[in-house]
Design an enzyme around this catalytic site. Structure first.
Site, PDB file in Angstrom:
ATOM      1  N   PRO A 168       1.801  11.230  -3.140  1.00 24.68           N
ATOM      2  CA  PRO A 168       2.823  12.164  -2.638  1.00 24.68           C
ATOM      3  C   PRO A 168       2.257  13.593  -2.589  1.00 24.68           C
ATOM      4  O   PRO A 168       1.220  13.868  -3.179  1.00 24.68           O
ATOM      5  CB  PRO A 168       3.913  12.063  -3.687  1.00 24.68           C
ATOM      6  CG  PRO A 168       3.166  11.756  -4.949  1.00 24.68           C
ATOM      7  CD  PRO A 168       1.988  10.925  -4.559  1.00 24.68           C
TER       8      PRO A 168
ATOM      9  N   ARG B  87       7.755   3.732   2.071  1.00 24.08           N
ATOM     10  CA  ARG B  87       9.182   3.456   2.250  1.00 24.08           C
ATOM     11  C   ARG B  87       9.486   2.069   1.715  1.00 24.08           C
ATOM     12  O   ARG B  87       8.600   1.233   1.585  1.00 24.08           O
ATOM     13  CB  ARG B  87       9.546   3.534   3.733  1.00 24.08           C
ATOM     14  CG  ARG B  87       9.290   4.917   4.302  1.00 24.08           C
ATOM     15  CD  ARG B  87       9.806   5.005   5.718  1.00 24.08           C
ATOM     16  NE  ARG B  87       9.201   6.135   6.412  1.00 24.08           N
ATOM     17  CZ  ARG B  87       9.236   6.286   7.723  1.00 24.08           C
ATOM     18  NH1 ARG B  87       9.848   5.371   8.485  1.00 24.08           N
ATOM     19  NH2 ARG B  87       8.674   7.334   8.287  1.00 24.08           N
TER      20      ARG B  87
ATOM     21  N   GLU C 236       0.829  -1.202   0.000  1.00 18.89           N
ATOM     22  CA  GLU C 236       0.000   0.000   0.000  1.00 18.89           C
ATOM     23  C   GLU C 236       0.865   1.256   0.000  1.00 18.89           C
ATOM     24  O   GLU C 236       1.858   1.347   0.731  1.00 18.89           O
ATOM     25  CB  GLU C 236      -0.927   0.016   1.226  1.00 18.89           C
ATOM     26  CG  GLU C 236      -1.855   1.214   1.235  1.00 18.89           C
ATOM     27  CD  GLU C 236      -2.998   1.067   2.232  1.00 18.89           C
ATOM     28  OE1 GLU C 236      -3.682   0.023   2.182  1.00 18.89           O
ATOM     29  OE2 GLU C 236      -3.190   1.969   3.054  1.00 18.89           O
TER      30      GLU C 236
ATOM     31  N   LYS D  74     -21.184  -5.767   3.741  1.00 20.94           N
ATOM     32  CA  LYS D  74     -20.334  -5.273   2.650  1.00 20.94           C
ATOM     33  C   LYS D  74     -20.009  -6.388   1.653  1.00 20.94           C
ATOM     34  O   LYS D  74     -20.059  -6.190   0.431  1.00 20.94           O
ATOM     35  CB  LYS D  74     -19.018  -4.684   3.201  1.00 20.94           C
ATOM     36  CG  LYS D  74     -19.210  -3.390   3.962  1.00 20.94           C
ATOM     37  CD  LYS D  74     -17.897  -2.618   4.166  1.00 20.94           C
ATOM     38  CE  LYS D  74     -17.125  -3.118   5.366  1.00 20.94           C
ATOM     39  NZ  LYS D  74     -15.986  -2.241   5.733  1.00 20.94           N
TER      40      LYS D  74
ATOM     41  N   THR E  99       9.675  -6.842 -31.016  1.00 21.29           N
ATOM     42  CA  THR E  99      10.299  -5.567 -31.375  1.00 21.29           C
ATOM     43  C   THR E  99      10.518  -5.480 -32.873  1.00 21.29           C
ATOM     44  O   THR E  99      11.046  -6.405 -33.485  1.00 21.29           O
ATOM     45  CB  THR E  99      11.661  -5.397 -30.663  1.00 21.29           C
ATOM     46  OG1 THR E  99      11.621  -5.979 -29.377  1.00 21.29           O
ATOM     47  CG2 THR E  99      11.994  -3.934 -30.526  1.00 21.29           C
TER      48      THR E  99
END
Lengths: 657, 657
Positions: B53, B311, B49, B203, B559
């Site tokens: 920013p 992090r 998770e 739910k 490619t």
């Protein structure tokens, strides 16, 4: 073609899309453009005229002749229109069907003749619509011979070929390329040579793309005619109609029909030898070659059109002596390409029909799209039924009598069937002394690349692994390799080894044990006539088994093993046992029972060795199977019931129908 | 997967069409199906998770983190929804944009959080429509925190997450996979643990596919919660939310927000070391690993969900110790695959964007179809403009200052530009002592396969052949080769050598002479910023330069060198000189003038060596060019004017715009 400077602008963005990478431009070009390109390059060509046969077996033979004469590289062939022979029907001998077969099944650019006199517009439009639907792109527009002496011009009807040309352009716009006839000495019914030239100019002005002339005997006759045409403003290509004299009777008949005079210098030679066919033919070849040389050297003749009279020898000999007969071993793809405009992008096919390409074309004729680049992309969901056991162009060229000699007047066991396969593989006589030239699945002798594996094939067929299709491993041979090469020069071709065979259920039970050792190197599909099917194909995806890498192109993969098509093929492959082989014998005869037993009980197996850089392991697989059959592992004493074959070959009923 | 018995029936006929041969099933599977498959196989997974920013440079860094953490193989990532941060906007920091970037540009399966309280149905439907349009397939449906203490339930509004789940299913049917939150110790606002469980059941019954829990500190807490859920009939997957303690402050803050109590045994350890970040992090890792082991060994936990706090270190270390971090060097294709559902069949791209895949994805985002199997089949006519110089995920991770140090505070000549390229190739410091870690065309260090050619690259860059893309010849390496391998195991991969560079027009004039000797082995495209273009590409067809052959599959050619796309790429490649390099310097400064001169006068060249079984000849081509530059043939005395470069390089204006 390399070394040119190309545009990177907007239009070329479009043009780079949906192109077929390997196929030459002339696959998609229309006839008049091919003709222009060849003329501009100074590259002489030839074309061939045939008439429709009278009988069904004549049609089978004519189609074989198309295949053989097609290999010399004619720019096109044309098929004459015989009003009395129901020319637009679906009969195997009709002009329409013969032309359609040439285009669709032999891959030949073809012109269909069409005569208009005594026909209604509706009838003519119907013929043209049918021709278009069948993939025909070129029409030779003719008046034809009026029926009855009291024929008169009809107001608004088709009185001249010009009316037909106008009608085609009016109803079908620019769809067809149109050819018209020219008469180097004037049409026999024309009032004068000049009036006839004016008629020809009318035909061209009405929309004809090029002219083929009536036959003639002197090069000067044709060259004068071309000069006269040019003088009155006819600018389209004019192809000389070349008639190699092949016999005294055929010459007399033709002259009578065409109301031509044979020049005295020719009659002087022929009369004394009129009962010597070989001498006349040799003279005809020599005379024709000489005249053609004059024509080609004149600089006014881009190509030669031959009246073949449905014969091969004289025309091929003339073409060979002229250096125009070019058997080009280079193939654009490993299989023969159809000339139907709808199939022009087709460059992938399942391997199963490799020896029955005409059946594949027939069964996919209703597809709207053909696989281009990838089989998985095909939007064509299903194969048509193979009805009419069998279509004339799929009939064996051999008689029932010849087939019985090759495949056995009387079979005594499955082993005698194995021997037929072995004789075919080795191209050697069977025990009754007859060479086996074909099998129900292969109407032709073995392909050169199959010969590379003859010893292995011989060995496994002897023991009841009845091979019907195979290819060796190829790890990057040059694309111009004489045996396995295809595609443009400078490339490399590859193959995964493939083996397809019928074999007994006992063999299959052991084979499945052996195949576990070859996971995931070997892919297999095993199916019986009832559709019981075992495979390790991943997600039922196709497996590319032939591919090529070329300078400046995308990869081409013309052959795949497709699990889905295999289920359609197996119906056809099993049916051939009955329709082509069992039915040679009387009901209830032992021979028929033996073939019926194989049909009912054997499995059809295909194997692919995915590891193409290594040696083909498929022979080892079969050897391992024989080894395990010969030396079965000893059963451990156990209270469990003996292992059932069913446990080793989990099967489900999966017939495609 | 091999060895299974497959159906050959009607349904599989359909399913074998339009499949993508090489790509694993999990590329097309939806998240809940992947989850079920992994659970059934007993194969534990993890997920990560992140939160959006606050700043644009934070977004650039987070996207790099996605790329790095994506390499460990998370089943999915999820992006939290920050109502105060304009979460559904097009801002580079919005939840919506970050999730879209993860899916489209980083190829990560992603879940977008969505909170509903205080929102209108129209607003929520708008967010969901936008998410769907962007290729997002998964929603974490949350209530969110009510704003203001006086919040009350609203009739017909979104009062609970259940309302949001129902709304998604009502408006978007089964399109989205829906995740909901579970509270192992009960929701802080719930009247009781049992009432909270009942809410959770509601739910799930409303259509949620799986549950992710709030964080917890003891394995028992979670395991009891799972038992209680199962007892009341909740059968869907329940993923534990794992929170590795990473610092004292972040722990306190989180605990305060989530109203959780930290167990005494943890506080006892942490309090004494609260000022020692490293010690706390080590403890957090150890404690988390221990708890995760208990969870995984319970048999009730199929995967672990990590609250990363954006992090990397702690989470990666925990995953490594658990053996769940698996950097799988195997690639499904040689380039990173986008996770957008519309692109799931894409398996061919032009080579030019190899180092700028995010730009390629951006410029083709409006295509309706993506090339599948063959580039020539693409129905997508054009590339979008690369606007917004440049999108945040294309921005360099380096600051202007760092770039100036790498690329030169002051350039004195074209030679000083050559030295920057050489330093980048050798990964060595430049003359000012700074390592050159990136170039405008390459934001990452050289790929391992490029290292195979380092000496040659170094040599040619020194002399002004400024390489920006290259690949060596590969003639059938195993598909699991650690450097050049890709695709499923048991296959073989191939490449044609490729070289792309900027060089001066003087060099190009000589190069064109040299290339005549290499026809048709070498294909070339040479273009300057004005679109003056010279090529020997055959009919402007694409050239496949990377392909693979796999067991049981069709050929894959991921490619190509496509002449048409090259004209779009050249605009981008030339623009990077100005936008990324020249603009570092003051207007009118000599440094800026030098870059501008190169931009205006150099040519962009690409070369393909088609003869992949032979040694790469492209270095020889460049050597021949240098040789001819160093030793020009003596001019014969002549009255003709001296040869013009234009005669050797026939050029036309062919800009794609």
């Amino acid at each position: 073609e390399h070394g040119t400077s190309n545009s990177g602008g907007e239009s070329s963005k479009e043009s780079s899309r949906s192109s077929t990478p390997v196929l030459a431009a002339d696959r998609t070009e229309r006839l008049r453009d091919k003709m222009r390109r060849r003329t501009e390059s100074g590259d002489h060509w030839f074309s061939l005229e045939f008439f429709p046969p009278r009988t069904a077996s004549g049609a089978v033979n004519l189609v074989s002749r198309f295949d053989r004469m097609g290999s010399g590289g004619p720019l096109f062939i044309d098929i004459t229109w015989h009003p009395a022979g129901d020319p637009g029907s679906d009969k195997e001998t009709s002009s329409m069907m013969i032309a359609s077969t040439a285009v669709n099944y032999c891959g030949l650019e073809s012109i269909l003749h069409l005569t208009c006199c005594n026909q209604t517009k509706e009838k003519i439009t119907g013929y043209l619509s049918k021709a278009k639907h069948l993939g025909l792109k070129n029409i030779m527009a003719l008046r034809g011979d009026p029926v009855g002496a009291d024929w008169e011009e009809e107001e608004g009807g088709f009185n001249y070929a010009t009316d037909l040309v106008k009608h085609i352009r009016c109803e079908f716009d620019d769809y067809f390329d149109i050819c018209v006839a020219g008469y180097p000495t004037g049409h026999p019914e024309a009032d004068s040579y000049d009036e006839d030239l004016r008629h020809l100019k009318e035909k061209v002005d009405a929309g004809a793309d090029f002219i083929i002339t009536q036959l003639f005997f002197r090069a000067d006759t044709f060259l004068k005619f071309v000069r006269d045409c040019r003088a009155i403003g006819i600018t389209c290509p004019i192809l000389p109609g070349i008639f190699p004299i092949q016999g005294y009777q055929s010459l007399r008949q033709l002259v009578k029909l065409s109301k031509l005079e044979v020049p005295e210098e020719i009659m002087r030679v022929i009369e004394p030898i009129k009962d010597n066919d070989a001498a006349i033919r040799n003279y005809g070849i020599e005379q024709t070659v000489g005249m053609c040389r004059v024509l080609l050297e004149s600089g006014n003749v881009p190509g030669l059109h031959f009246y073949t009279l449905n014969r091969e020898v004289a025309t091929m000999e003339v073409l060979r002596q002229l250096g125009l007969w070019i058997e080009d071993p280079r193939r654009p793809l490993p299989w023969a390409v159809s000339a139907h405009p709808k199939r022009k992008v087709e460059d992938v096919r399942p391997i199963f029909w490799a020896s029955r390409p005409k059946s594949y074309i027939y069964r996919t004729q209703d597809w709207d799209d053909f696989p281009n680049g990838r089989w998985g992309n095909s939007s064509s969901p299903a194969f048509g039924e193979l009805n009419d056991y069998y279509l004339f162009y799929l009939k064996s060229k051999s008689s029932k009598d010849a087939l019985l000699k090759m495949w056995g007047e009387e079979l005594t066991s499955e082993q005698s069937v194995y021997e037929v396969f072995t004789s075919y593989i080795k191209a050697q006589p069977n025990c009754a002394g007859h060479k086996v030239m074909c099998l129900p699945w292969n109407d032709e002798p073995l392909a050169p690349e199959t010969n590379l594996m003859m010893d292995e094939l011989d060995k496994v067929n002897r023991r009841g692994v009845l091979t019907i299709n195979s290819q060796p491993t190829i790890n990057g041979k040059p694309s111009d390799d004489p045996i396995v090469g295809w595609g443009p020069p400078g490339g490399y071709v590859f193959q995964k080894a493939y083996l397809e065979f019928f074999t007994s259920s006992e063999n299959v039970t052991v084979l499945l044990k052996v195949l576990k050792k070859y996971e995931p190197r070997v892919n297999y599909h095993i199916v019986n006539v009832h559709g019981q099917n075992t495979t390790n194909a991943h997600d039922m995806q196709p497996n590319a088994v032939t591919w090529g890498i070329f300078p400046g192109r995308e990869i081409v993969q013309p052959t795949v093993v497709d699990p889905v098509s295999f289920m359609y093929w197996k119906d056809e492959a099993f049916a051939l046992w009955i329709e082509q082989w069992a039915e040679l014998y009387d009901d209830e005869s032992p021979s028929r029972m033996i073939i019926k037993y194989i049909h009912d009980n054997y499995f059809l197996v295909n194997l692919v060795d995915n590891d193409f850089p290594l040696d083909n392991c498929l022979w080892q697989v079969i050897d391992d199977m024989f080894e395990l059959l010969d030396n079965p592992p000893e059963e451990q004493p156990t209270e469990q019931p003996v292992e059932q074959p069913a446990e080793e070959s989990p099967v489900e009923d999966q017939s495609p129908k």
